[in-house]
Write an enzyme that holds these catalytic residues in place. Structure first.
Site, PDB file in Angstrom:
ATOM      1  N   TRP A 189       0.865  -1.180   0.000  1.00 14.15           N
ATOM      2  CA  TRP A 189       0.000   0.000   0.000  1.00 14.15           C
ATOM      3  C   TRP A 189       0.905   1.235   0.000  1.00 14.15           C
ATOM      4  CZ3 TRP A 189      -0.226   4.015   3.607  1.00 14.15           C
ATOM      5  CH2 TRP A 189      -1.135   5.030   3.247  1.00 14.15           C
ATOM      6  N   GLU A 230      -3.037  -2.908  -2.539  1.00 10.44           N
ATOM      7  CA  GLU A 230      -4.175  -2.333  -1.816  1.00 10.44           C
ATOM      8  C   GLU A 230      -4.513  -0.939  -2.345  1.00 10.44           C
ATOM      9  OE1 GLU A 230      -3.432  -1.938   2.373  1.00 10.44           O
ATOM     10  OE2 GLU A 230      -5.463  -1.193   2.804  1.00 10.44           O
ATOM     11  N   LYS A 232      -7.026   2.642  -2.606  1.00  9.26           N
ATOM     12  CA  LYS A 232      -7.672   3.582  -1.700  1.00  9.26           C
ATOM     13  C   LYS A 232      -8.380   4.648  -2.531  1.00  9.26           C
ATOM     14  CE  LYS A 232      -6.540   5.814   2.674  1.00  9.26           C
ATOM     15  NZ  LYS A 232      -5.547   5.861   3.746  1.00  9.26           N
ATOM     16  N   ASP A 263      -9.717  -3.011   1.478  1.00 14.62           N
ATOM     17  CA  ASP A 263      -9.788  -2.466   2.839  1.00 14.62           C
ATOM     18  C   ASP A 263     -11.179  -1.856   3.021  1.00 14.62           C
ATOM     19  OD1 ASP A 263      -9.679  -0.429   4.956  1.00 14.62           O
ATOM     20  OD2 ASP A 263      -7.532  -0.839   5.034  1.00 14.62           O
ATOM     21  N   HIS A 266     -11.629   1.968   2.641  1.00 15.14           N
ATOM     22  CA  HIS A 266     -10.993   2.671   1.518  1.00 15.14           C
ATOM     23  C   HIS A 266     -11.902   3.037   0.366  1.00 15.14           C
ATOM     24  CE1 HIS A 266      -6.529   1.657   2.494  1.00 15.14           C
ATOM     25  NE2 HIS A 266      -7.195   2.147   3.522  1.00 15.14           N
ATOM     26  N   HIS A 290      -8.680  -6.242   4.351  1.00 21.49           N
ATOM     27  CA  HIS A 290      -8.289  -5.451   5.506  1.00 21.49           C
ATOM     28  C   HIS A 290      -9.591  -5.054   6.170  1.00 21.49           C
ATOM     29  CE1 HIS A 290      -3.904  -3.939   4.884  1.00 21.49           C
ATOM     30  NE2 HIS A 290      -3.989  -5.239   5.047  1.00 21.49           N
ATOM     31  N   ASP A 298     -12.265   7.084   6.434  1.00 25.18           N
ATOM     32  CA  ASP A 298     -11.369   5.934   6.688  1.00 25.18           C
ATOM     33  C   ASP A 298     -10.684   6.104   8.032  1.00 25.18           C
ATOM     34  OD1 ASP A 298      -9.707   3.723   6.310  1.00 25.18           O
ATOM     35  OD2 ASP A 298      -8.166   4.933   5.353  1.00 25.18           O
ATOM     36  N   ASP A 300     -10.417   4.020  10.642  1.00 23.53           N
ATOM     37  CA  ASP A 300      -9.766   2.861  11.253  1.00 23.53           C
ATOM     38  C   ASP A 300     -10.183   2.619  12.702  1.00 23.53           C
ATOM     39  OD1 ASP A 300      -7.924   1.610   9.217  1.00 23.53           O
ATOM     40  OD2 ASP A 300      -7.324   3.704   9.038  1.00 23.53           O
ATOM     41  N   ASP A 330      -7.279  -4.305  10.028  1.00 20.46           N
ATOM     42  CA  ASP A 330      -6.514  -3.072   9.851  1.00 20.46           C
ATOM     43  C   ASP A 330      -7.248  -1.906  10.513  1.00 20.46           C
ATOM     44  OD1 ASP A 330      -4.864  -1.047   9.136  1.00 20.46           O
ATOM     45  OD2 ASP A 330      -5.319  -1.089   6.988  1.00 20.46           O
TER      46      ASP A 330
END
Ligand code: RNT
Ligand code: ZN
Length: 423
Positions: A189, A230, A232, A263, A266, A290, A298, A300, A330
């Site tokens: 990534w 990955e 985004k 992810d 993302h 993820h 995003d 997390d 993640d």
């Protein structure tokens, strides 16, 4: 056998009858769950800091917020914390490590010079614990990534540096997989993008394609290592444009027969990865997830047992994709106990998978095929009231981990005895 123990077994027997009535074999479901390894991300334990001590901000548009005490500062502390978390999670799982967690014995080793020996401590630890590992080059938190550009940097020398980092990490990933006897997924990534609308969207993508071709030029034994990329949609500081977009990497992964990483944070906030799994697996052999939780962006957050998490698990199970989908977590939350954050998120991922595994999918499929949309909706909603908790409790019991919120007591004791002393 204790009374609590007996009650859990009794509740499980009752649950078995309820589920058997819709054709579900709970013992079989638990057997399948025990075969699923979730890859725990090392970076929840130390706020993505790593051990290089370059004094750089994380950068790359990543932000960790919160200042809960007890962050792991050394490999020993991080491994200790991971061990605590793993002891509270049923089943056998994996470790997902970033290159910035290299152990270089106090010497400065540049990222393009990293070698498998710098991960000896981690590999030996994983071997001793009997767990597999996954790996990630670190294209952020570095002076050469200070402007958020790496493989697409306008400076040829900086691009070359990051290409060499990618190459070094693939070799490390392969060594990890070879040593542990379990294929290591090495996931690329990069943060590259721009805050405001660029004139040239095409140039950086051409640069990225060329750089990736160099990173992945050397064939690698698929038994030991797989390459993942990955995408985004946007990040902090790359709101208007991200070079490695979904379309970019989807095309790249299909063309080069690689693993695509999806992810959960993302994409556009209303866009879900659960619906992408069967789409991309029509064209690709494998995907890496993820699993994360975005709150408005995003962000997390720690994974909770919400609708999208369950939908992700359902897609993996209903599609019979368990051997083609690698499940990693993640997220990074520094505002709560970090060991608890791992335990909560991983137990939730497993609970979502279990929910999917105890679904009477053949029955629902038959209803759907027969056009009985009423029956399908009615059953799906009634299933929400089935004694699923008894099945999960029984699983925890048989795997020797605390049942229900009892694990929190252990984390609190660990906080008192270990985390609180880190000053
Ligand atoms: C960043 C990506 C990436 C990182 C980790 C630390 O937006 O999700 O996977 O979170 O590599
Ligand atoms: Zn990610």
């Amino acid at each position: 056998m204790s009374n609590a123990h007996r009650q859990i077994e009794h509740a499980y027997r009752i649950a078995q009858e309820r589920y058997a009535a819709v054709g579900v074999d709970l013992d079989r479901a638990l057997e399948r769950l025990a075969g699923i390894a979730v890859s725990l991300h090392c970076w929840q334990g130390d706020d993505v800091a790593g051990f290089e001590n370059l004094g750089e901000a994380i950068g790359g548009g990543l932000a960790v917020t919160g200042n809960y005490p007890g962050r792991a500062r050394t490999p020993e502390e991080l491994r200790g914390d991971l061990e605590k978390a793993l002891s509270l999670i049923p089943g056998t799982h994996r470790l997902n490590l970033h290159a910035s967690y290299a152990e270089t014995g106090g010497h400065r080793v540049e990222r393009n010079a990293l070698r498998p020996e710098h991960f000896r401590g981690w590999i030996d630890w994983a071997k001793a614990k009997g767990i597999g590992m996954d790996f990630n080059p670190t294209f952020f938190a570095h002076p050469k990534a200070a402007d958020g550009l790496t493989l697409t940097h306008p400076d040829r020398g900086i691009r070359a540096f990051w290409i060499d980092h990618g190459i070094a990490c693939r070799e490390i990933g392969a060594a990890i997989g070879r040593e542990l006897g379990s294929a290591c997924i090495t996931n690329v990534w990069i943060p590259d993008g721009s805050k405001d609308t660029p004139i040239d969207r095409k140039g950086p993508r051409e640069l990225l394609a060329r750089a990736l071709d160099l990173v992945f030029a050397e064939p690698i034994d698929q038994r030991h290592s797989r390459d993942a990329v990955e995408c985004k949609l946007f990040g902090l500081g790359s709101e208007a444009y991200v070079v490695g977009s979904h379309e970019f990497y989807l095309g790249y992964a299909i063309k080069n027969e690689m693993v695509l990483c999806l992810d959960a944070g993302h994409f556009h906030p209303t866009e879900v990865i659960s619906d992408k799994i069967s789409s991309v697996l029509t064209w690709l052999d494998e995907v890496l997830l993820h699993v994360s939780r975005g709150v408005r962006w995003d962000s997390d957050h720690v994974v909770t047992l919400g609708e999208e998490l369950v939908a992700i698990a359902q897609e993996v199970v209903r599609g019979d994709y368990l051997d083609r989908v690698h499940i990693g977590l993640d997220y990074f939350d520094a505002s709560i106990n970090r060991v608890a954050a791992w335990v909560i998120g991983t137990r939730n991922m497993l609970r979502a998978l279990l929910l999917a595994l105890v679904e009477p999918t053949p029955l629902l499929r038959d209803q759907e095929a027969a056009g009985d949309r009423t029956g399908r909706l009615a059953l799906l909603e009634e299933l929400k009231g089935f004694p699923f908790g008894a099945v999960w409790d029984y699983y925890c019991l048989t795997k020797g981990v605390p049942v229900g919120p009892a694990w929190l007591e252990e984390v609190r004791a660990y906080e008192r005895d270990v985390l609180a002393r880190r000053v």
